[in-house]
Enzyme design. Structure first.
Site, mmCIF file in Angstrom:
data_model
loop_
_atom_site.group_PDB
_atom_site.id
_atom_site.type_symbol
_atom_site.label_atom_id
_atom_site.label_comp_id
_atom_site.label_asym_id
_atom_site.label_seq_id
_atom_site.Cartn_x
_atom_site.Cartn_y
_atom_site.Cartn_z
ATOM 1 N N ASN A 218 -2.508 -4.764 -0.187
ATOM 2 C CA ASN A 218 -2.113 -4.962 1.212
ATOM 3 C C ASN A 218 -2.978 -4.150 2.171
ATOM 4 O OD1 ASN A 218 -0.166 -5.932 3.285
ATOM 5 N ND2 ASN A 218 0.418 -3.778 3.397
ATOM 6 N N CYS A 319 7.885 5.549 3.509
ATOM 7 C CA CYS A 319 9.140 4.840 3.752
ATOM 8 C C CYS A 319 10.326 5.789 3.737
ATOM 9 C CB CYS A 319 9.336 3.721 2.728
ATOM 10 S SG CYS A 319 9.401 4.297 1.005
ATOM 11 N N GLU A 353 9.980 3.624 8.600
ATOM 12 C CA GLU A 353 8.651 3.769 8.023
ATOM 13 C C GLU A 353 7.812 4.568 9.019
ATOM 14 O OE1 GLU A 353 6.287 1.653 4.686
ATOM 15 O OE2 GLU A 353 8.397 1.597 5.237
#
Length: 361
Positions: A218, A319, A353
């Protein structure tokens, strides 16, 4: 979920993050809000059977009360459409509905969908034929989907167990293969914000990038434009396979993925152990001035924190701000925070986050 309260809850998160980060920086965080509804790209529901009827349910975490769910504004519009279309079709088939106890949905901004049907029974060829008919009916309704059946030690794919997401990142469409039952970022719109923030934060960087916990690539692929080369690690085999596909699909030639844990990689970097999977890769050839980490909720272990401290620049996506602060208590000894961001991946919850860029003092 009351969308009228969204701005208030986001402001509370901003203040909480600033308070938690106060020992390490007074920098104002860049704040990236979520869409107020239909922001979650995946959802899981239990299935409740009531005579000839069946419906999606969720359980209240505190009271364990069963809650019927006909529409779910947290989930993407595509998931909501699929929820409405799927159950009436399943009701028509005794075989498909019998012992069905859970339905999982994974959707994309590219309008593709995976539906997984989970059973407390064995799945056989007869089930597969009924499932093919179910998929055909859903396709005729306009759904571009993969249908999967799961039972104990059984997984039946009618075609594939993945879909390809397309995310617009800084004007470029990035392709990301997403595999059923593997981790993907839950909030696609905020994920785009995270990628663009990370690109901006590392603009002008020199040398190579080391990334731990890279998942399906990602961040690796988005950040590759800012570095000579990217060396990334990931332990989950499906995620590594997806990352390799994504490298090719996006025509990126400066990213190398290694399948190993961050802990093992730390030992390899320190020369404590040798690993066969590193054959042909000379870690000393890489000139990594920057390291990127996006660890699980538990944060970085002590040895990885020590490894991270050896790099001039640290880009850290977290997170869990509590474990981030635990790590910063050590990292702050050698590095200082240069950038801070809050990404509201999880609206209407206490979860948040965050991202920090640290540079050696």
């Amino acid at each position: 979920m009351n969308t009228e309260h969204y701005a208030l809850q986001l402001a509370e998160k901003v203040e909480r993050l600033k308070m938690m980060m106060a020992p390490y920086t007074t920098i104002e965080p860049e704040v990236f809000a979520s869409p107020e509804s239909h922001y979650r790209m995946r959802a899981e529901f239990r299935v409740w059977h009531d005579g000839d009827d069946l419906f999606h349910i969720m359980f209240d975490k505190e009271t364990k009360e069963r809650i019927r769910v006909d529409q779910f504004p947290v989930a993407s519009e595509l998931i909501n459409q699929a929820m409405q279309a799927l159950l009436p079709l399943i009701k028509e088939s005794t075989l498909l509905r019998y012992k069905l106890f859970q339905i999982d949905y994974l959707s994309t901004l590219s309008n593709k969908l995976i539906i997984s049907l989970l059973y407390h029974k064995k799945l056989n060829d007869e089930w597969t034929e009924e499932a093919k008919q179910l998929k055909a009916k859903l396709v005729s309704k306009g759904f571009d989907l993969q249908l999967i059946g799961r039972a104990s030690k059984t997984k039946i794919m009618l075609d594939n167990d993945y879909v390809d997401e397309v995310l617009p990142v800084n004007g470029r469409n990035m392709i990301y293969r997403q595999v059923e039952n593997s981790f993907t970022q839950p909030n696609a719109h905020v994920n785009i914000n995270m990628l663009e923030w990370a690109i901006a934060a590392t603009k002008g960087a020199t040398g190579d990038l080391l990334e731990l916990y890279c998942g399906n690539g990602n961040f690796s692929l988005a950040l590759a434009q800012n570095f000579e080369r990217v060396l990334a690690t990931e332990i989950a085999k499906p995620s590594v396979s997806a990352a390799q596909y994504n490298i090719a699909a996006n025509n990126i030639n400066n990213v190398q993925i290694i399948r190993m844990s961050a802990e093992d990689f730390t030992q390899a970097m320190r020369g404590i152990r040798e690993f066969k999977r590193l054959e042909g890769i000379n870690l000393r050839d890489y000139q990594c001035n920057t390291i990127f980490v996006d660890p699980p909720r538990s944060g970085l272990d002590d040895k990885t924190v020590q490894l991270v401290q050896e790099y001039d620049h640290i880009l850290y996506i977290s997170c869990n701000p509590e474990t981030l602060c635990d790590n910063l208590a050590v990292l702050n000894e050698t590095h200082e925070v240069k950038k801070l961001a809050l990404f509201d991946q999880f609206p209407y919850t206490h979860h948040m986050e965050s991202g920090v860029l640290l540079t050696r003092r």
